[in-house]
Write a protein that holds these residues in place. Structure first.
Motif, mmCIF file in Angstrom:
data_model
loop_
_atom_site.group_PDB
_atom_site.id
_atom_site.type_symbol
_atom_site.label_atom_id
_atom_site.label_comp_id
_atom_site.label_asym_id
_atom_site.label_seq_id
_atom_site.Cartn_x
_atom_site.Cartn_y
_atom_site.Cartn_z
ATOM 1 N N GLY A 193 0.842 -1.183 0.000
ATOM 2 C CA GLY A 193 0.000 0.000 0.000
ATOM 3 C C GLY A 193 0.881 1.236 0.000
ATOM 4 N N PRO A 194 0.247 2.421 -0.072
ATOM 5 C CA PRO A 194 1.028 3.651 -0.188
ATOM 6 C C PRO A 194 1.894 3.900 1.051
ATOM 7 N N PRO A 195 2.884 4.797 0.930
ATOM 8 C CA PRO A 195 3.761 5.065 2.063
ATOM 9 C C PRO A 195 3.015 5.700 3.227
ATOM 10 N N GLY A 196 3.512 5.485 4.401
ATOM 11 C CA GLY A 196 2.997 6.163 5.592
ATOM 12 C C GLY A 196 1.620 5.742 6.036
ATOM 13 N N THR A 197 1.211 4.502 5.711
ATOM 14 C CA THR A 197 -0.146 4.087 6.079
ATOM 15 C C THR A 197 -0.174 3.165 7.294
ATOM 16 N N GLY A 198 1.005 2.861 7.838
ATOM 17 C CA GLY A 198 1.032 2.089 9.077
ATOM 18 C C GLY A 198 1.548 0.672 8.936
ATOM 19 N N LYS A 199 2.227 0.363 7.815
ATOM 20 C CA LYS A 199 2.713 -1.002 7.609
ATOM 21 C C LYS A 199 3.784 -1.359 8.656
ATOM 22 N N THR A 200 4.712 -0.430 8.823
ATOM 23 C CA THR A 200 5.771 -0.682 9.813
ATOM 24 C C THR A 200 5.185 -0.759 11.218
ATOM 25 N N MET A 201 4.224 0.137 11.479
ATOM 26 C CA MET A 201 3.589 0.134 12.802
ATOM 27 C C MET A 201 2.942 -1.220 13.101
ATOM 28 N N ILE A 251 10.939 -6.841 6.477
ATOM 29 C CA ILE A 251 11.728 -6.352 5.342
ATOM 30 C C ILE A 251 10.933 -5.260 4.655
ATOM 31 N N ASP A 252 11.372 -4.023 4.872
ATOM 32 C CA ASP A 252 10.675 -2.891 4.267
ATOM 33 C C ASP A 252 11.189 -2.736 2.829
ATOM 34 N N GLU A 253 10.380 -2.144 1.980
ATOM 35 C CA GLU A 253 10.748 -1.901 0.570
ATOM 36 C C GLU A 253 11.284 -3.177 -0.079
ATOM 37 N N THR A 298 5.749 -3.228 0.908
ATOM 38 C CA THR A 298 6.120 -2.547 -0.339
ATOM 39 C C THR A 298 5.095 -1.483 -0.700
ATOM 40 N N ASN A 299 5.601 -0.437 -1.365
ATOM 41 C CA ASN A 299 4.705 0.570 -1.950
ATOM 42 C C ASN A 299 4.520 0.274 -3.435
ATOM 43 N N ARG A 300 5.301 -0.685 -3.944
ATOM 44 C CA ARG A 300 5.299 -0.965 -5.372
ATOM 45 C C ARG A 300 4.948 -2.420 -5.644
ATOM 46 N N ARG A 330 -10.000 8.840 13.161
ATOM 47 C CA ARG A 330 -9.423 8.031 14.242
ATOM 48 C C ARG A 330 -7.925 8.342 14.414
ATOM 49 N N ILE A 331 -7.221 8.447 13.272
ATOM 50 C CA ILE A 331 -5.768 8.704 13.341
ATOM 51 C C ILE A 331 -5.505 10.092 13.937
ATOM 52 N N LEU A 332 -6.386 11.054 13.574
ATOM 53 C CA LEU A 332 -6.252 12.404 14.151
ATOM 54 C C LEU A 332 -6.388 12.335 15.669
ATOM 55 N N ILE A 334 -5.824 9.768 17.546
ATOM 56 C CA ILE A 334 -4.655 9.088 18.128
ATOM 57 C C ILE A 334 -3.481 10.063 18.274
ATOM 58 N N HIS A 335 -3.245 10.836 17.215
ATOM 59 C CA HIS A 335 -2.061 11.702 17.249
ATOM 60 C C HIS A 335 -2.256 12.987 18.041
ATOM 61 N N THR A 336 -3.468 13.201 18.549
ATOM 62 C CA THR A 336 -3.658 14.399 19.386
ATOM 63 C C THR A 336 -3.924 13.986 20.841
ATOM 64 N N SER A 358 -2.173 10.386 4.247
ATOM 65 C CA SER A 358 -1.822 9.094 4.850
ATOM 66 C C SER A 358 -1.747 9.299 6.364
ATOM 67 N N GLY A 359 -1.563 8.214 7.103
ATOM 68 C CA GLY A 359 -1.409 8.330 8.547
ATOM 69 C C GLY A 359 -0.229 9.221 8.900
ATOM 70 N N ALA A 360 0.869 9.040 8.144
ATOM 71 C CA ALA A 360 2.066 9.847 8.422
ATOM 72 C C ALA A 360 1.779 11.319 8.167
ATOM 73 N N ILE A 362 -1.066 12.792 8.517
ATOM 74 C CA ILE A 362 -1.922 13.293 9.604
ATOM 75 C C ILE A 362 -1.081 13.558 10.858
ATOM 76 N N GLU A 363 -0.086 12.707 11.059
ATOM 77 C CA GLU A 363 0.818 12.935 12.190
ATOM 78 C C GLU A 363 1.535 14.285 12.022
ATOM 79 N N SER A 364 2.028 14.573 10.806
ATOM 80 C CA SER A 364 2.699 15.866 10.594
ATOM 81 C C SER A 364 1.713 17.009 10.769
HETATM 82 N N1 LIG Z 1 -2.829 3.951 10.481
HETATM 83 C C1 LIG Z 1 -2.096 4.771 11.230
HETATM 84 N N2 LIG Z 1 -2.489 5.106 12.478
HETATM 85 C C2 LIG Z 1 -1.753 5.938 13.219
HETATM 86 N N3 LIG Z 1 -0.591 6.489 12.808
HETATM 87 C C3 LIG Z 1 -0.148 6.184 11.592
HETATM 88 C C4 LIG Z 1 -0.878 5.308 10.734
HETATM 89 N N4 LIG Z 1 -0.178 5.171 9.592
HETATM 90 C C5 LIG Z 1 0.906 5.916 9.718
HETATM 91 N N5 LIG Z 1 0.955 6.542 10.902
HETATM 92 C C6 LIG Z 1 2.006 7.455 11.379
HETATM 93 O O1 LIG Z 1 2.968 7.575 10.356
HETATM 94 C C7 LIG Z 1 4.239 7.089 10.772
HETATM 95 C C8 LIG Z 1 4.828 6.243 9.675
HETATM 96 O O2 LIG Z 1 4.039 5.072 9.527
HETATM 97 P P1 LIG Z 1 4.652 3.697 9.061
HETATM 98 O O3 LIG Z 1 6.151 3.782 9.108
HETATM 99 O O4 LIG Z 1 4.012 2.589 9.775
HETATM 100 O O5 LIG Z 1 4.229 3.678 7.569
HETATM 101 P P2 LIG Z 1 4.587 2.651 6.415
HETATM 102 O O6 LIG Z 1 3.309 2.259 5.801
HETATM 103 O O7 LIG Z 1 5.467 1.598 6.928
HETATM 104 O O8 LIG Z 1 5.363 3.603 5.445
HETATM 105 P P3 LIG Z 1 6.509 3.298 4.370
HETATM 106 O O9 LIG Z 1 5.867 2.526 3.300
HETATM 107 O O10 LIG Z 1 6.888 4.672 3.933
HETATM 108 O O11 LIG Z 1 7.590 2.590 5.099
HETATM 109 C C9 LIG Z 1 3.999 6.304 12.033
HETATM 110 O O12 LIG Z 1 5.069 6.424 12.924
HETATM 111 C C10 LIG Z 1 2.738 6.922 12.587
HETATM 112 O O13 LIG Z 1 3.040 7.999 13.428
#
Ligand SMILES: Nc1ncnc2c1ncn2[C@@H]1O[C@H](COP(=O)(O)OP(=O)(O)OP(=O)(O)O)[C@@H](O)[C@H]1O
Length: 410
Positions: A193-201, A251-253, A298-300, A330-332, A334-336, A358-360, A362-364
């Motif tokens: 899925g796209p970057p910053g959506t929470g895969k690593t989390m 394993i990211d990317e 992966t994003n690709r 919900r993410i808003l 969480i981050h507040t 993306s989630g990331a 919204i965090e910014s």
């Molecule tokens: N679904 C979510 N809920 C809450 N916070 C999120 C969410 N997705 C992303 N974030 C915020 O964005 C940051 C980056 O998210 P994360 O590293 O999990 O994304 P990713 O999908 O692994 O991105 P990438 O593909 O770029 O590695 C997190 O540390 C978190 O603060």
């Protein structure tokens, strides 16, 4: 040191030229006999000296060799497992996995932390902490004993959380369930899925929940930074995880090492191929019910070599999409959670205003809104601060928001 033996006296004999011939000949014979005798003594001394010289040479060679060995004496690589306090640490030597409690010299005390790779001598004294330059693994791997992310910190992807828990958490926490039913749990899980959506989390949250060590490696670093080291690093990655069972390998990317084969035969491609083959070999030789689970992201998705998706490899695919309206809300929230937010903040309205975030992102946004409050000398964040933050992010060329929404991932 033994002293050199004294030299024999040089024979000297005056022969009277007026002597009758037979006496002179006799005298010369006697002189000759003396010379032969001295010659023999000198030869013997010379032989002795040669012998001594040879034995000294041998000693010098031996000392030189010892000196060389001492100067270049090999150090062993170990990982600091734990800092026990009072200047003591537990280190685990790579290769034989021997664990040792060792003292840290005051010189090293401030520099050694859990997870560091260090070089130790024969007596396990830490000689040096391997810096990023020498330690390719440290640069490309992130090891967290217990990541602090929990499922409650992740918003908008409840369905994905459920799937990941089933595919990764349950085989670790209740392996007997799979045994009883008689099925193998998925070998590897691929989050796309796209970057910053929470895969690593997500991966971190599973590690947290199961008390597993989180071992992360970025595919791009594997092939870009350490040319020629890719397959060794993959081996290291699995070895590190085995040393720390239970463990989650993330394993990211993964697209960086598992791209569709191209026709070109550049050395870079060959390196990527070798790295991927090593990864597949590691996965194929893997105990599916073991204590190590593998998650890749992966994003690709479109670029992936389908070989990695075969059964026994990454055979569970989970899409992690951009959050929808409810997810963003919900993410808003969480981050507040930790922010001093005024009652006038309308999260539902902000969720409407942040389509494509993306989630990331919204965090910014939340951080940026806090900055506006500080700039206005308030310690409460108002709805207006969020609106200004949205404005700023959308007009800021360097912002990720613009790019992440347009990312091509399937
Ligand atoms: N679904 C979510 N809920 C809450 N916070 C999120 C969410 N997705 C992303 N974030 C915020 O964005 C940051 C980056 O998210 P994360 O590293 O999990 O994304 P990713 O999908 O692994 O991105 P990438 O593909 O770029 O590695 C997190 O540390 C978190 O603060």
């Amino acid at each position: 040191m033994s002293r050199s033996p004294s030299l024999p006296d040089r024979p000297h004999r005056e022969i009277d030229p007026d002597l009758p011939d037979d006496e002179r000949i006799e005298a010369l014979r006697g002189h000759y006999a003396e010379l032969v005798d001295v010659h023999e003594q000198l030869s013997a001394q010379l032989d002795d000296a040669e012998e001594r010289r040879a034995s000294l040479r041998e000693r010098v060679d031996r000392v030189e060799r010892e000196n060389e060995t001492l100067k270049s004496s090999s150090l062993y690589i170990a990982t600091v497992e734990d800092v026990v306090g009072d200047g003591e640490v537990v280190v685990k030597q790579h290769g034989n996995n021997q664990e040792v409690l060792t003292e840290v010299s005051p010189r090293m005390a401030d520099r050694v932390g859990a997870g560091d790779r260090v070089a130790v001598d024969d007596s396990f004294a830490i000689q040096t902490v391997l810096d990023a330059e020498t330690d390719a693994r440290a640069q490309s791997m992130e090891i967290t004993e217990r990541p602090e992310v929990s499922y409650e910190d992740i918003g908008g992807i409840d369905q994905q959380i459920r799937e990941v828990r089933e595919a990764v958490e349950q085989p670790l926490s209740e392996p007997e369930v799979f045994e009883e039913v008689g099925i193998e749990p998925p070998s590897g899980v691929l989050l796309y899925g796209p970057p910053g959506t929470g895969k690593t989390m997500l991966a971190k949250a599973v590690a947290n929940k199961t008390d597993a060590t989180f071992v992360k490696m970025a595919g791009s670093e594997l092939v870009r930074k350490f040319i020629g080291e890719g397959s060794r690093l993959v081996r290291d990655l699995f070895e590190m995880a085995r040393e720390r069972e239970p463990a989650i390998i993330f394993i990211d990317e993964i697209d960086a090492i598992a791209t569709t084969r191209t026709e070109s035969k550049t050395s870079g491609d060959a390196e990527v191929q070798r790295t991927m083959m090593q990864l597949l070999a590691e996965m194929d030789g893997f105990e599916a019910r073991g204590e190590i689970r593998i998650i890749a992201a992966t994003n690709r998705f479109d670029m992936l070599d389908r070989a990695i998706l075969r059964p026994g490899r990454f055979d569970r695919l989970i899409e992690v999409p951009e959050p929808d309206r409810d997810g963003r809300e919900r993410i808003l929230q969480i981050h507040t959670r930790e922010m001093n937010v005024d009652n006038d903040v309308d999260f539902a309205a902000l969720a409407d205003d942040t389509e494509g975030y993306s989630g990331a992102d919204i965090e910014s946004l939340a951080t940026e809104a806090g900055m506006f409050a500080i700039r206005n000398e308030r310690n409460e964040v108002h709805h207006q601060d969020f609106l200004e933050a949205v404005d700023k992010i959308e007009n800021d060329d360097s912002s990720d928001v613009v790019t992440s929404a347009g990312y091509f991932y399937q």
